[in-house]
Design an enzyme around this catalytic site. Sequence first.
Site, short mmCIF file in Angstrom:
data_model
loop_
_atom_site.label_atom_id
_atom_site.label_comp_id
_atom_site.label_asym_id
_atom_site.label_seq_id
_atom_site.Cartn_x
_atom_site.Cartn_y
_atom_site.Cartn_z
N SER A 1 0.85 -1.20 0.00
CA SER A 1 0.00 0.00 0.00
C SER A 1 0.87 1.24 0.00
O SER A 1 2.02 1.22 0.49
CB SER A 1 -0.91 0.01 1.24
OG SER A 1 -1.59 1.24 1.36
N TYR B 1 -1.62 -1.22 10.34
CA TYR B 1 -1.79 -1.40 8.90
C TYR B 1 -0.60 -0.81 8.14
O TYR B 1 -0.03 -1.46 7.25
CB TYR B 1 -3.10 -0.74 8.45
CG TYR B 1 -3.43 -0.97 6.99
CD1 TYR B 1 -4.08 -2.12 6.59
CD2 TYR B 1 -3.08 -0.03 6.02
CE1 TYR B 1 -4.39 -2.34 5.25
CE2 TYR B 1 -3.38 -0.24 4.69
CZ TYR B 1 -4.03 -1.40 4.31
OH TYR B 1 -4.32 -1.61 2.99
#
Length: 344
Positions: free
Chosen positions: A218, A232
């Site tokens: 990401s 995350y």
Amino acid sequence: MTTARDASWSLDALTPGDRRRVVDALRYVGRDLHHRSFSVSSDRRELLWQEMDACLQLAERLSVTVDSGAAVAPLSDSTFRPCTVITGASSGIGAALARSFAQHSEVLVLVARRQDRLDELAAELAQSAAARVVAVALDLNQPQAVDQLLGRLAANGLWVETLVNNAGFGLRGSFEASSWMQLESMLRLMVEVPTELTRLVLPEMQRRQQGTILNIASLAGLIPGLPGSTLYSAVKAYLIRLSQSLAAENSGSGIRVMALCPGYVHTEFHAVLGVEQRMQRLPGVFWMSVDQLVRWTERALQGRQVVVVPGRLNRLIAALAHYLPLPWANTLSAAFSRRFRSRP
């Protein structure tokens, strides 16, 4: 009556494939003993740990003799067919990548928890693609899930030519607001599972001198950690670094390693996370459709770049995060998170 000499002869007579199965079984037992040890008394736990160590040490000794002594690599079998494995394939980016890989894979293995979603996608692909589609409903958070998955593949005569580590989820709120069970689940699914899967399928790719490892990371892994997205961002950064190291170690081997770092993509992710309404305030220029992301991925896999950031704006953000003084980058990240991700 079987003597020790007979037993030794039987072990020596095993084929490389059978000996590998013995090694895998010993490792399975060792890990199972480790998990069981946490539910017993301290005295019993020590005994289980001793047995665990014995199983794992024996597995390593047998593994060394197989890998060094066999004329043919133990997992190699000319009759095995290559397959593409996509984790987290039931929706979002995983499902979109499945539609892409189905066009040029011989066998496509879709892995996710939701059987109904997998069956629906498999039926769709069966009508539009030439690939044989196999749906495996499996909770990868379970302790022996990776062993079960690879066992099913081996039993069906498949070896993993392409691995797409995509399974994952997000958590909302500050780090301490999440329970340890939630945090542990994220670490298991997004760190341990892709690492374990990659470690187990990589040797066969190396023996055959071909393969692809695609880690879905990401943009969050390339910028300062976002408040409300503590773990995350960290696990995505881990996947990026893992991909870079693997690519360096396997340079020139015929194995393609890539970390895909998308920004905001229109999927169910933010709805599940509970921030969809706030994220709708984000200007459209920040967003990308899954079809656009897939096209970026297809092109990038043909190249040699290891860390791929799709979209001009996303690449600009990544560059700013890299070159701006850290306090400035941190301030910008925190302000963005408060506006679009935090609770109202």
